[in-house]
Design a protein around this motif. Sequence first.
Motif, PDB file in Angstrom:
ATOM      1  N   GLY A   1       0.991  -1.226   0.188  1.00 14.95           N
ATOM      2  CA  GLY A   1      -0.016  -0.168  -0.066  1.00 14.95           C
ATOM      3  C   GLY A   1       0.737   1.352  -0.125  1.00 14.95           C
ATOM      4  N   ARG A   2       2.123   1.267   0.308  1.00  9.62           N
ATOM      5  CA  ARG A   2       3.060   2.410   0.339  1.00  9.62           C
ATOM      6  C   ARG A   2       4.443   2.160  -1.002  1.00  9.62           C
ATOM      7  N   PHE A   3       5.002   1.477  -1.132  1.00 11.93           N
ATOM      8  CA  PHE A   3       5.390   1.008  -2.277  1.00 11.93           C
ATOM      9  C   PHE A   3       4.735   0.099  -3.256  1.00 11.93           C
ATOM     10  N   THR A   4       5.555   0.510  -4.718  1.00 14.58           N
ATOM     11  CA  THR A   4       5.480  -0.040  -5.966  1.00 14.58           C
ATOM     12  C   THR A   4       6.480   0.190  -6.729  1.00 14.58           C
ATOM     13  N   ILE A   5       6.234  -1.863  -6.992  1.00 16.53           N
ATOM     14  CA  ILE A   5       7.256  -1.500  -8.497  1.00 16.53           C
ATOM     15  C   ILE A   5       7.494  -2.027  -9.225  1.00 16.53           C
ATOM     16  N   SER A   6       7.841  -0.825 -10.887  1.00 22.14           N
ATOM     17  CA  SER A   6       7.624  -1.973 -11.953  1.00 22.14           C
ATOM     18  C   SER A   6       8.879  -2.172 -12.496  1.00 22.14           C
ATOM     19  N   ARG A   7       8.024  -1.929 -13.923  1.00 28.82           N
ATOM     20  CA  ARG A   7       9.694  -2.432 -14.145  1.00 28.82           C
ATOM     21  C   ARG A   7       9.302  -1.966 -16.304  1.00 28.82           C
ATOM     22  N   ASP A   8      10.188  -1.648 -16.485  1.00 30.81           N
ATOM     23  CA  ASP A   8      10.672  -1.157 -18.236  1.00 30.81           C
ATOM     24  C   ASP A   8      11.049  -2.360 -18.571  1.00 30.81           C
ATOM     25  N   ASN A   9      10.746  -3.177 -19.844  1.00 27.10           N
ATOM     26  CA  ASN A   9      11.578  -3.960 -20.136  1.00 27.10           C
ATOM     27  C   ASN A   9      12.538  -3.374 -21.379  1.00 27.10           C
ATOM     28  N   ALA A  10      12.093  -2.421 -21.950  1.00 25.97           N
ATOM     29  CA  ALA A  10      12.715  -2.120 -23.112  1.00 25.97           C
ATOM     30  C   ALA A  10      13.758  -0.994 -22.773  1.00 25.97           C
ATOM     31  N   LYS A  11      13.795  -0.447 -21.118  1.00 28.01           N
ATOM     32  CA  LYS A  11      15.179   0.236 -20.415  1.00 28.01           C
ATOM     33  C   LYS A  11      15.673  -0.784 -19.555  1.00 28.01           C
ATOM     34  N   ASN A  12      15.270  -2.118 -19.153  1.00 27.07           N
ATOM     35  CA  ASN A  12      16.132  -3.402 -18.747  1.00 27.07           C
ATOM     36  C   ASN A  12      16.123  -2.372 -17.361  1.00 27.07           C
ATOM     37  N   THR A  13      15.250  -1.262 -17.069  1.00 26.81           N
ATOM     38  CA  THR A  13      15.646  -1.181 -15.250  1.00 26.81           C
ATOM     39  C   THR A  13      13.943  -1.975 -15.132  1.00 26.81           C
ATOM     40  N   VAL A  14      14.215  -1.591 -13.305  1.00 29.62           N
ATOM     41  CA  VAL A  14      13.191  -1.985 -12.705  1.00 29.62           C
ATOM     42  C   VAL A  14      12.888  -0.422 -11.199  1.00 29.62           C
TER      43      VAL A  14
END
Length: 121
Positions: A64-77
């Motif tokens: 509820g406070r943290f959110t993880i996401s990823r951008d596979n085009a940028k190889n970044t999380v």
Amino acid sequence: QVQLVESGGGLVQAGGSLRLACAASIRTFAAYAMAWFRQAPGKEREFVAGITGTDAAYADSVKGRFTISRDNAKNTVYLQMNSLKPEDTAVYYCAARFGVVTSTPSEYPYWGQGTQVTVSS
């Protein structure tokens, strides 16, 4: 050789926000589970959040406070951290493993160098 480089740590007041990023040199990045762990002084390294594809998992302490996401085009999380508390103070580490997310540090062969997050009260 896999390299993970974190950025975005710093000092913030309680209630504030920070966004961490982890750039990965992984050829098949999309096939890897990416996770964030943290370690406070005198404590064991603990799982914070992880993501496989679009499926995310969180420790109860950050839901509820943290959110993880990823951008596979940028190889970044990324780890967006809101409503930060003093108890969130720790060194935050990015980790990678082929396959699905687990919450066990020893199951991740690849680690970044860590970035310090300090939350003042």
